[in-house]
Motif scaffolding. Sequence first.
Motif: not given
Length: 366
Positions: A35, A37-38, A256, A274, A277, A282-285, A327
Amino acid sequence: MYREEDLVKIARRENNNKRKYLVVNKLQGKHVPVKPSDAFKMFEELADSLKQEYTKERLLLIGFTETATAIGAAVAISVGGKYMQTTREMIPDVGYLFFSEVHSHATEQKLVKDDIEGTIQDIDRIIFIEDEVTTGNTILNIINILEKLYPGSLHFSIASLLNGMDEEALERYRQRDIHIHYLVKTNHESYTQIAENYENNGAYKKPNLQSAEGSYEEMTVSGWLDARRMIDSACYKDACADLWKAIEKELEISASTLVIGTEEFMYPALYVASCIEEKGSCVKCHSTTRSPIEVCKEEGYPLHCRYELKSLYDKERKTFIYDLAKYDNVLIITDSQSEEKTGIDTLVNGLKLAGNKKIQLVRWRK
């Protein structure tokens, strides 16, 4: 405040007897989908450890290829100053400073010497940014070169997410007045044994080389800044913001989204992820990589499925991506200036194997 268990997973390097294990940081957006932001929260905490100490100095921050290029750019943007990354790519018509990263499968690293010589008189301190520092030898290699070329003119620091240096290594740095910053102290004594306890029984996939034309949409965005060359960190962020504005006009926000960077090109992909997001997706990178890592079925192991690809930068080079999933939308962002299609064909075909149907490619160019 981060702990070792928050960041560290141990994997097995493939056919590398120099160091059999690989520390996989599950939040930095390289091998493991994260994620965004993490990732940026972690990068900002590292930046915070630097901000107060160097307020009166003119800084050059250097991120290490491949895995610390996003970290380096994010920290440089937060702290302020000049930024560049090391590279393994060939840049035409420039001179280099060469040094070695002996534990890596691809040992040669280089910095563009022309850019350093053009601004060295305006720099007080160089801060090297890494995801992990184990012995500190790689950074000492480049510091030794710089001190020989520019004696007495520079101070040095290192900043990393993880630091596994033993007391002898730390003392070498103290004696040379090289400042050390990190988020988590690690002890590598057990890492080899941990890696060897895992079986090499994960899924290995090799997407075909057939043309993927018609399986993805492609757009080109101008305004590329190459972080392999020295740039102003604020200008780099502005350029990434302009990249996002161009993408936003064409992007349909989905429930997603996966954003993929390519090899050394990580920060712009994370930045765009980001921004998506923030729109509520709901985003992954994560990104493709040169690193061949063994995969394992066990739940506690960080990587379970490996896709072998051709590089978008050099079709003769193997690259990899791990743990693709399905996704609603996939966005690939690259700064490859090559017109060669083999690399994107294998990546798109790999994404299709994972069940993805809506795939967009963004080429960032001058």
